[in-house]
Design an enzyme around this catalytic site. Structure first.
Site, PDB file in Angstrom:
ATOM      1  N   CYS A 116      45.320  15.611 -20.982  1.00 44.92           N
ATOM      2  CA  CYS A 116      45.458  17.173 -21.473  1.00 44.92           C
ATOM      3  C   CYS A 116      45.095  18.143 -20.287  1.00 44.92           C
ATOM      4  CB  CYS A 116      44.324  17.384 -22.717  1.00 44.92           C
ATOM      5  SG  CYS A 116      44.753  16.312 -24.174  1.00 44.92           S
ATOM      6  N   HIS A 256      42.960  25.062 -22.878  1.00 49.03           N
ATOM      7  CA  HIS A 256      43.930  23.987 -23.463  1.00 49.03           C
ATOM      8  C   HIS A 256      43.972  24.068 -24.972  1.00 49.03           C
ATOM      9  CE1 HIS A 256      45.674  20.333 -24.790  1.00 49.03           C
ATOM     10  NE2 HIS A 256      44.288  19.686 -25.310  1.00 49.03           N
ATOM     11  N   ASN A 286      49.150  21.107 -30.516  1.00 47.12           N
ATOM     12  CA  ASN A 286      48.651  20.684 -29.492  1.00 47.12           C
ATOM     13  C   ASN A 286      49.571  19.597 -28.684  1.00 47.12           C
ATOM     14  OD1 ASN A 286      47.031  19.224 -27.287  1.00 47.12           O
ATOM     15  ND2 ASN A 286      45.397  18.556 -28.593  1.00 47.12           N
TER      16      ASN A 286
END
Length: 329
Positions: A116, A256, A286
């Site tokens: 991520c 994020h 996501n």
């Protein structure tokens, strides 16, 4: 090549697949109450790749959009960095194919597997290359996580999505632009909080292997939440300190998009007002490393970044890996 003062973002691009998957579809499959996913994650829908759509398809569309926006000649790009956890193949890397598909025949190309936080790492490395070599770099982050989801595992099935985002960095003599502050972190003691057990040299794919071993698993969602909040907060504070800036100096906070609850807590911890947080998770879910450049591109489209604006980017994910960047526009 003489050293230049800084790099600047000359172009933004993004791509999200056409297939939109609303929460109701997943809630029905998992037997969840209507609204359960949005209440816990902030997600209403996400994009999943179409059958036959490749990681390099998503990456090439985002990269091409960024190159057009930057108005940089394709032959000028000296390096292509692809941040991804879902390459088309374990070998060879996908970045050389991406560069070839975009016609970047004078470019080096490398994959970066930073989960991520991959875009944060790629952006930092790209900035260093531009500063030392004085040549443009294309940074793309892309993932097709829908093909790594275990549909029976609630913790990951409700979150993950497919998308790509890209930026083009070019040299500038303005030292107030580009990378103003940065901090990186890792915590290997929590290496297995999110993992795909099989597929590496430790446990190669084999006939008869249980499907769960080949798909993503989240061992402890609550622990991952807590660790992400802690790492993103710490890295953001350190990056601001290294830039000698205060939270009030940040024009927009682009975290994020892991979970809306995570970045709301991080924003509160840092002292960033909610109206300065860029939010794309509701419509796009996501997509790991792709969420920050996707969010940057969407935010720039809605309200263009202005010269002198300071951006704060932060992420944390599997590994654990994390980081934060203060970026001057």
């Amino acid at each position: 090549m003489s050293r230049v003062e800084a790099s600047r973002i000359a172009g933004f691009g993004h791509y999200a697949p056409e297939r939109r998957v609303d929460n109701a579809e997943i809630e029905n499959q998992l037997g969840l109450d209507p609204g359960w996913i949005e209440r816990r994650t902030g997600i209403r829908s996400r994009r999943w790749a179409l059958d036959g759509e490749l990681l390099t398809d998503l990456a090439a569309k985002a990269g091409a959009a960024a190159l057009r926006d930057a108005k940089v000649g394709f032959g000028e790009i000296a390096l292509t960095i692809l941040a991804t956890s879902t390459p088309d193949h374990l070998l060879p890397p996908s970045a050389p194919l991406l560069a070839h598909r975009l016609g970047l025949e004078n470019s080096g190309a490398i994959d970066l597997a930073g989960a991520c936080s991959g875009f944060i790492y790629a952006l930092t490395l790209a900035d260093g290359f531009v500063r030392t070599q004085g040549r443009p770099v294309l940074v793309v982050a892309a993932n097709i996580l829908s093909r790594r989801i275990n549909p029976a595992e609630r913790a990951s099935a409700v979150l993950f999505a497919d998308a790509a985002g890209a930026v083009v960095l070019v040299p500038t003599d303005n030292a107030k632009q580009g990378l103003l502050g940065v901090d990186m972190a890792s915590d290997g003691s929590r290496y297995d909080l999110i993992s795909i057990p099989a597929g590496g040299s430790k446990q190669p794919f084999a006939a008869g292997m249980a499907v769960e071993e080949c798909l993503m698993t989240m061992r402890d969602g609550r622990e991952m939440f807590a660790q992400a909040v802690q790492m993103m907060t710490l890295c953001a504070r350190r990056a601001l300190a290294s830039a000698e800036l205060q939270p009030a100096d940040v024009g927009r906070f682009v975290p994020h998009q892991a979970n809306a609850r995570i970045f709301d807590v991080v924003g509160e911890n840092i002292g960033i007002a909610p109206d300065r947080i860029v939010r794309t998770i509701a419509e796009y879910g996501n997509s790991s490393a792709a969420t920050i450049p996707l969010s940057l591109s969407l935010a720039h489209r809605e309200r263009p970044f202005v010269p002198g604006e300071k951006l704060l980017l932060t992420a944390a994910g599997a590994g654990l890996t994390g980081g934060a960047v203060v970026w001057g526009m």
